[in-house]
Design a protein around this motif. Structure first.
Motif, PDB file in Angstrom:
ATOM      1  N   LEU A   1       5.183   0.314 -18.464  1.00 25.81           N
ATOM      2  CA  LEU A   1       5.671   1.434 -19.259  1.00 25.81           C
ATOM      3  C   LEU A   1       6.107   2.557 -18.336  1.00 25.81           C
ATOM      4  O   LEU A   1       5.567   2.714 -17.245  1.00 25.81           O
ATOM      5  CB  LEU A   1       4.543   1.986 -20.148  1.00 25.81           C
ATOM      6  CG  LEU A   1       4.037   1.087 -21.256  1.00 25.81           C
ATOM      7  CD1 LEU A   1       2.880   1.776 -21.952  1.00 25.81           C
ATOM      8  CD2 LEU A   1       5.140   0.812 -22.256  1.00 25.81           C
ATOM      9  N   PRO A   2       7.016   3.347 -18.821  1.00 20.45           N
ATOM     10  CA  PRO A   2       7.344   4.526 -18.016  1.00 20.45           C
ATOM     11  C   PRO A   2       6.172   5.503 -18.090  1.00 20.45           C
ATOM     12  O   PRO A   2       5.611   5.730 -19.162  1.00 20.45           O
ATOM     13  CB  PRO A   2       8.589   5.088 -18.719  1.00 20.45           C
ATOM     14  CG  PRO A   2       8.606   4.498 -20.069  1.00 20.45           C
ATOM     15  CD  PRO A   2       7.866   3.208 -20.000  1.00 20.45           C
ATOM     16  N   VAL A   3       5.828   6.034 -16.947  1.00 13.86           N
ATOM     17  CA  VAL A   3       4.700   6.964 -16.902  1.00 13.86           C
ATOM     18  C   VAL A   3       5.187   8.303 -16.375  1.00 13.86           C
ATOM     19  O   VAL A   3       5.877   8.372 -15.357  1.00 13.86           O
ATOM     20  CB  VAL A   3       3.579   6.433 -15.981  1.00 13.86           C
ATOM     21  CG1 VAL A   3       2.420   7.409 -15.949  1.00 13.86           C
ATOM     22  CG2 VAL A   3       3.103   5.078 -16.467  1.00 13.86           C
ATOM     23  N   ILE A   4       4.802   9.310 -17.081  1.00 13.38           N
ATOM     24  CA  ILE A   4       5.162  10.663 -16.662  1.00 13.38           C
ATOM     25  C   ILE A   4       3.889  11.367 -16.230  1.00 13.38           C
ATOM     26  O   ILE A   4       2.887  11.374 -16.952  1.00 13.38           O
ATOM     27  CB  ILE A   4       5.827  11.419 -17.831  1.00 13.38           C
ATOM     28  CG1 ILE A   4       7.174  10.763 -18.143  1.00 13.38           C
ATOM     29  CG2 ILE A   4       6.008  12.890 -17.498  1.00 13.38           C
ATOM     30  CD1 ILE A   4       7.903  11.396 -19.300  1.00 13.38           C
ATOM     31  N   MET A   5       3.956  11.944 -15.078  1.00 13.92           N
ATOM     32  CA  MET A   5       2.789  12.653 -14.579  1.00 13.92           C
ATOM     33  C   MET A   5       2.853  14.111 -15.017  1.00 13.92           C
ATOM     34  O   MET A   5       3.931  14.676 -15.207  1.00 13.92           O
ATOM     35  CB  MET A   5       2.726  12.595 -13.049  1.00 13.92           C
ATOM     36  CG  MET A   5       2.674  11.203 -12.482  1.00 13.92           C
ATOM     37  SD  MET A   5       1.360  10.217 -13.186  1.00 13.92           S
ATOM     38  CE  MET A   5      -0.085  11.039 -12.572  1.00 13.92           C
ATOM     39  N   LEU A   6       1.692  14.665 -15.120  1.00 14.95           N
ATOM     40  CA  LEU A   6       1.586  16.024 -15.619  1.00 14.95           C
ATOM     41  C   LEU A   6       0.530  16.748 -14.801  1.00 14.95           C
ATOM     42  O   LEU A   6      -0.575  16.248 -14.644  1.00 14.95           O
ATOM     43  CB  LEU A   6       1.141  15.935 -17.082  1.00 14.95           C
ATOM     44  CG  LEU A   6       1.170  17.148 -17.969  1.00 14.95           C
ATOM     45  CD1 LEU A   6       2.570  17.678 -18.074  1.00 14.95           C
ATOM     46  CD2 LEU A   6       0.652  16.754 -19.332  1.00 14.95           C
ATOM     47  N   SER A   7       0.875  17.893 -14.303  1.00 15.65           N
ATOM     48  CA  SER A   7      -0.132  18.619 -13.547  1.00 15.65           C
ATOM     49  C   SER A   7       0.282  20.061 -13.348  1.00 15.65           C
ATOM     50  O   SER A   7       1.459  20.399 -13.410  1.00 15.65           O
ATOM     51  CB  SER A   7      -0.349  17.967 -12.180  1.00 15.65           C
ATOM     52  OG  SER A   7      -1.316  18.687 -11.444  1.00 15.65           O
TER      53      SER A   7
ATOM     54  N   ALA B   1       5.988   7.003 -10.759  1.00 13.21           N
ATOM     55  CA  ALA B   1       6.136   7.825 -11.958  1.00 13.21           C
ATOM     56  C   ALA B   1       7.605   8.035 -12.293  1.00 13.21           C
ATOM     57  O   ALA B   1       8.443   8.150 -11.406  1.00 13.21           O
ATOM     58  CB  ALA B   1       5.467   9.183 -11.749  1.00 13.21           C
ATOM     59  N   CYS B   2       7.852   8.073 -13.566  1.00 14.33           N
ATOM     60  CA  CYS B   2       9.230   8.315 -13.979  1.00 14.33           C
ATOM     61  C   CYS B   2       9.587   9.780 -13.841  1.00 14.33           C
ATOM     62  O   CYS B   2      10.744  10.120 -13.648  1.00 14.33           O
ATOM     63  CB  CYS B   2       9.398   7.937 -15.442  1.00 14.33           C
ATOM     64  SG  CYS B   2       9.579   6.202 -15.669  1.00 14.33           S
ATOM     65  N   ASP B   3       8.598  10.580 -14.018  1.00 24.59           N
ATOM     66  CA  ASP B   3       8.869  11.999 -13.982  1.00 24.59           C
ATOM     67  C   ASP B   3       7.568  12.720 -13.667  1.00 24.59           C
ATOM     68  O   ASP B   3       6.491  12.141 -13.779  1.00 24.59           O
ATOM     69  CB  ASP B   3       9.421  12.467 -15.341  1.00 24.59           C
ATOM     70  CG  ASP B   3      10.213  13.763 -15.214  1.00 24.59           C
ATOM     71  OD1 ASP B   3      10.886  14.133 -16.191  1.00 24.59           O
ATOM     72  OD2 ASP B   3      10.155  14.396 -14.126  1.00 24.59           O
ATOM     73  N   TYR B   4       7.721  13.961 -13.273  1.00 25.40           N
ATOM     74  CA  TYR B   4       6.539  14.746 -12.945  1.00 25.40           C
ATOM     75  C   TYR B   4       6.729  16.121 -13.563  1.00 25.40           C
ATOM     76  O   TYR B   4       7.584  16.887 -13.128  1.00 25.40           O
ATOM     77  CB  TYR B   4       6.420  14.850 -11.422  1.00 25.40           C
ATOM     78  CG  TYR B   4       5.085  15.367 -10.937  1.00 25.40           C
ATOM     79  CD1 TYR B   4       4.728  16.701 -11.119  1.00 25.40           C
ATOM     80  CD2 TYR B   4       4.198  14.524 -10.292  1.00 25.40           C
ATOM     81  CE1 TYR B   4       3.513  17.170 -10.661  1.00 25.40           C
ATOM     82  CE2 TYR B   4       2.979  14.987  -9.822  1.00 25.40           C
ATOM     83  CZ  TYR B   4       2.641  16.312 -10.013  1.00 25.40           C
ATOM     84  OH  TYR B   4       1.434  16.769  -9.550  1.00 25.40           O
TER      85      TYR B   4
ATOM     86  N   VAL C   1      12.268   6.259 -21.623  1.00 22.86           N
ATOM     87  CA  VAL C   1      12.010   5.019 -22.343  1.00 22.86           C
ATOM     88  C   VAL C   1      13.300   4.224 -22.472  1.00 22.86           C
ATOM     89  O   VAL C   1      13.361   3.025 -22.203  1.00 22.86           O
ATOM     90  CB  VAL C   1      11.437   5.319 -23.735  1.00 22.86           C
ATOM     91  CG1 VAL C   1      11.156   4.033 -24.472  1.00 22.86           C
ATOM     92  CG2 VAL C   1      10.186   6.160 -23.605  1.00 22.86           C
ATOM     93  N   VAL C   2      14.300   4.915 -22.869  1.00 18.14           N
ATOM     94  CA  VAL C   2      15.573   4.233 -23.070  1.00 18.14           C
ATOM     95  C   VAL C   2      16.112   3.694 -21.763  1.00 18.14           C
ATOM     96  O   VAL C   2      16.601   2.570 -21.685  1.00 18.14           O
ATOM     97  CB  VAL C   2      16.588   5.204 -23.705  1.00 18.14           C
ATOM     98  CG1 VAL C   2      17.967   4.576 -23.733  1.00 18.14           C
ATOM     99  CG2 VAL C   2      16.144   5.569 -25.096  1.00 18.14           C
ATOM    100  N   ARG C   3      15.976   4.493 -20.774  1.00 19.73           N
ATOM    101  CA  ARG C   3      16.504   4.078 -19.481  1.00 19.73           C
ATOM    102  C   ARG C   3      15.825   2.802 -19.018  1.00 19.73           C
ATOM    103  O   ARG C   3      16.447   1.872 -18.517  1.00 19.73           O
ATOM    104  CB  ARG C   3      16.289   5.181 -18.454  1.00 19.73           C
ATOM    105  CG  ARG C   3      17.058   4.972 -17.163  1.00 19.73           C
ATOM    106  CD  ARG C   3      16.839   6.134 -16.207  1.00 19.73           C
ATOM    107  NE  ARG C   3      17.275   7.406 -16.751  1.00 19.73           N
ATOM    108  CZ  ARG C   3      16.517   8.491 -16.826  1.00 19.73           C
ATOM    109  NH1 ARG C   3      15.282   8.468 -16.393  1.00 19.73           N
ATOM    110  NH2 ARG C   3      16.991   9.619 -17.331  1.00 19.73           N
ATOM    111  N   ARG C   4      14.555   2.778 -19.194  1.00 20.46           N
ATOM    112  CA  ARG C   4      13.810   1.600 -18.747  1.00 20.46           C
ATOM    113  C   ARG C   4      14.167   0.380 -19.565  1.00 20.46           C
ATOM    114  O   ARG C   4      14.352  -0.715 -19.031  1.00 20.46           O
ATOM    115  CB  ARG C   4      12.315   1.866 -18.842  1.00 20.46           C
ATOM    116  CG  ARG C   4      11.487   0.721 -18.324  1.00 20.46           C
ATOM    117  CD  ARG C   4      10.060   1.146 -18.227  1.00 20.46           C
ATOM    118  NE  ARG C   4       9.885   2.017 -17.072  1.00 20.46           N
ATOM    119  CZ  ARG C   4       8.943   1.866 -16.167  1.00 20.46           C
ATOM    120  NH1 ARG C   4       8.109   0.873 -16.295  1.00 20.46           N
ATOM    121  NH2 ARG C   4       8.818   2.693 -15.166  1.00 20.46           N
TER     122      ARG C   4
END
Lengths: 577, 144
Positions: free
Chosen positions: A29-35, A51-54, A71-74
């Protein structure tokens, strides 16, 4: 199911990056990091972990509105090999899919429209939900991954995979890059991702086994490789493969050391190691160790009394960790144990058989292992072979097993005899002395092994560990042997590799295909012959094919490989090569 | 109504003193599209979690050997929560705290921990008042 994961970085129970890896690989799955931590190095770490994004806290709602793109991109890229056009059409023709209206928009980078479109729908739901809904709607026709043809991880394929992973570094290997390096048509990122996940699990298991083995090995000190095995074998529990450690060199060019080892990140697995192992007393252990580890890992996972565990345990070779090779020596079975096949069982069995341990020890080992899987039977065959090979394991000669086995291997060790049925329990201890040829009837008990491999030693081994006999017909691992033709070859192979491991290891998918040492690089495993044992342990090629076939076969049969397998089943022994 | 006025005054004060920042306004906007208890829940969660983190920080810093990595991780969590809620002052103090943490100076950390604790408790008490006032307002509007 889920389409996207948004995860924090600093969490109490688990590191966010670790979760990122696991989720990314396991679930693809695409995973987006958050911090809140926006340091460059941390963000970079997220990216390198896949990560797909941060996103930085506080997160703005506008940023969240854009996450559907990932999601779509993947999905889009995953469908590259399948009907790209269809996918596009699917999205574009659906008028209700506002957010996807812009598939083209997405690709062209204009997310505003998509955002606006998706905004409407997003009001009552979270963005993720909407994306999920949309995706589901769209995915009905083409569910991502579920209808894809199953990829068989052949030896060759796995070898490429391992090479790619090694090139990238096990920590940095992400499916996309591996895929690029492998350059195989029709292989999707998802395939690679799941394979990588299994591989990583396998490696972890190896390290567990290795450490265990190391402790054991340390206890035993520098014994003759074969003795090692013996030593291990002495340790009833799971020694089996340990002894094979003696056979270290099973490392068929690369089976273990190369592919296997590499694949699994065994650092020092050098193809030549196997061979070296053979010669060096100490070397063995690592092979064994690894396999052991592998098995142990597997075994442990499996609640069954996996012999493999036994095998893995004994191997304790200090170096194990690095070597996948040990598998070579120790057991294919151990390998296999890892794999779904009997994972534990097969591994153990193989180990037992393959190793040139003194017969008694072997028996012990096998006992442990045998119990686990019927598939282990094969190992017995291999052990027989091993014995035949003689050259490799002098001990084998002496061991009762060898005596018993001596026969068959060259003679036609009827591979078929391999008692497939799982419960080794059936095997009476008395069999130890008997010829190893397992009565054919045993084989079919589980029904998994169409062919029996007469693994003589195996039986004895089996007998030894009655209790362990699981009911699993790890036939899958044994499958390798299932083919008559193959079996014989395999047996030879196994034997040659002086380590039971040959079989086991191969089976276990740990790629340790130790394959008969003597196995020439050729792909035709069958031709190993025992005589070659003394030679290099190329085995990899030999048995690999057979193993590979078996493995493939197994897979096809949907053998329930344990999850803990490294996915050996996926990697036919050939992969080891 | 009075509760509403008090609430407004309180909020204005919190913004003015730097206890809250624009992120809280964002939350308020979100609140409009969410359940009525949205803000209350978030604030309550923040208060509970924040207290736990501060206590854990105190424990870690009072050990003979301080594990600054763990302290760092905890700090990030507190900082993250603060940022999400809009607790500006607490967040800024956390940033300072990080610096001491990276320098591995225990005393600096302990001092900053006190500051964080004070800021946090201050914010928390105001949040509690805010929640009560909100409830009063809500109840009022429900009745009428």
């Amino acid at each position: 199911m889920f389409d996207l994961v948004i995860s924090d970085v600093h969490m109490p129970d688990m590191d966010g990056f670790k979760l990122l890896e696991l989720v990314g690989l396991e679930m693809d799955l695409p995973v987006i990091m958050l911090s809140v931590n926006g340091e460059t190095k941390t963000v970079l770490k997220g990216i390198t972990h896949g990560a797909c994004d941060y996103l930085l806290k506080p997160v703005r709602i506008e940023e969240l509105r854009n996450v559907w793109q990932h999601v779509v991109r993947r999905k889009f890229s995953n469908r590259e090999t399948n009907n790209n056009l269809d996918f596009c059409k699917e999205y574009s023709k659906n008028p209700t899919t506002d957010s996807y209206h812009g598939l083209s928009q997405v690709t062209s980078g204009s997310s505003d429209q998509g955002n606006r479109a998706s905004k409407k729908r997003k009001e009552p739901h979270s963005e993720e939900e909407d994306e999920g809904d949309d995706n589901d709607a769209h995915d009905n026709d083409e569910p991502s991954g579920s209808k894809k043809p199953r990829v068989v991880w052949s030896v060759e394929l796995h070898r490429k995979f391992v090479a790619a992973v090694n090139h990238l570094g096990i920590d940095k290997a992400v499916p996309k890059r591996i895929l690029d390096l492998m350059n195989v048509e029709k292989l999707t990122r998802e395939n690679v991702a799941s394979h990588l996940q299994k591989y990583r699990l396998y490696l972890r298991r190896l390290s567990v086994v290795a450490s265990q083995q190391a402790s054991i090995a340390a206890a035993f000190g520098g014994r003759d490789p074969f003795l090692h095995m013996g030593a291990f074998e002495g340790i009833h529990n799971y020694q089996p493969f340990a002894s094979s450690a003696g056979i270290p060199s099973f490392n068929p060019h690369g089976l273990l050391s190369g592919v296997g080892a590499a694949a699994f990140g065994l650092e020092d697995l050098a193809p030549s190691k196997a061979i070296q192992c053979a010669s060096s007393n100490g070397a063995v252990s690592h092979c064994m160790g690894d396999t052991n580890k592998f098995h142990i890992a597997n075994l442990q996972e499996k609640n069954q009394a996996n012999l493999a565990q036994g095998l893995t345990a004994p191997l304790v070779q200090p170096q194990l960790q690095q070597k996948w090779i040990p598998q070579e020596t120790s057991d294919l079975s151990s390998f296999f144990s890892g794999s779904a096949l009997a994972n534990t069982m097969s591994g153990t069995l193989q180990r037992v058989t393959s190793s040139s341990f003194p017969p008694v020890e072997l028996l012990e080992c096998t006992q442990i292992k045998v119990g686990a899987h019927s598939s282990i039977r094969i190992p017995s065959a291999s052990s027989g072979l091993l014995e035949r090979s003689v050259g490799l394991s002098p001990n084998l000669q002496d061991s009762s097993i060898s005596q018993q086995c001596a026969i068959p291997i060259d003679d036609g060790f009827s591979v078929n005899k391999l008692p497939l049925h799982i419960p080794f329990v059936d095997v009476s201890t008395t069999k130890l002395d008997a010829s190893f040829v397992v009565p054919e009837q045993d084989m079919d008990q589980k029904g998994k092994f169409p062919e029996r491999v007469t693994v003589l030693p195996y039986e004895s081994l089996i007998a030894a560990d009655r209790s362990k006999c699981g009911t699993r017909s790890s036939g899958s691992t044994m499958l390798l042997l299932s083919d008559t033709g193959r079996h014989s070859k395999y047996l030879k192979f196994g034997v040659a590799s002086n380590s039971r491991h040959g079989m086991d290891e191969m089976v276990n998918g740990s790629f340790n295909y130790n394959g008969g040492a003597s196995v020439p690089e050729q792909n035709d495993v069958y031709d190993f012959g025992i005589s070659k044992l003394q030679g290099g342990f190329n085995s990899s090629s030999c048995s690999f094919d057979g193993l590979l076939n078996s493995i493939i076969k197994v897979e096809n049969d949907d053998v329930p490989f344990a999850d803990n397998d490294l996915g050996c089943e996926l990697f036919p022994l050939g992969a080891c090569i | 109504m009075e509760a509403k006025m008090q609430l407004n005054t309180l909020m204005a004060n919190m913004f003015a003193t730097g206890l809250l920042d624009d992120q809280f306004r964002q939350l308020q906007i979100l609140h409009e599209g969410s359940s009525p208890d949205f803000i209350t829940e978030i604030i309550t969660l923040f208060c509970m979690e924040g207290e736990g983190i501060i206590n854990d920080l105190a424990k870690l810093l009072n050990k003979p050997f301080v594990d600054f990595n763990k302290v760092d991780t905890l700090l990030y969590r507190l900082q993250g929560s603060s940022a999400t809620v809009g607790a500006q002052r607490v967040k800024d103090t956390c940033i300072q705290f990080h610096k001491f943490c990276q320098d591995n100076t225990r005393y600096g950390c302990l001092d900053t921990l006190d500051v964080v604790r004070n800021d946090f408790y201050d914010l928390r008490s105001k949040f509690q008042i805010m929640v009560q006032l909100e409830q009063q307002v809500w109840t009022f509007y429900r009745k009428h």
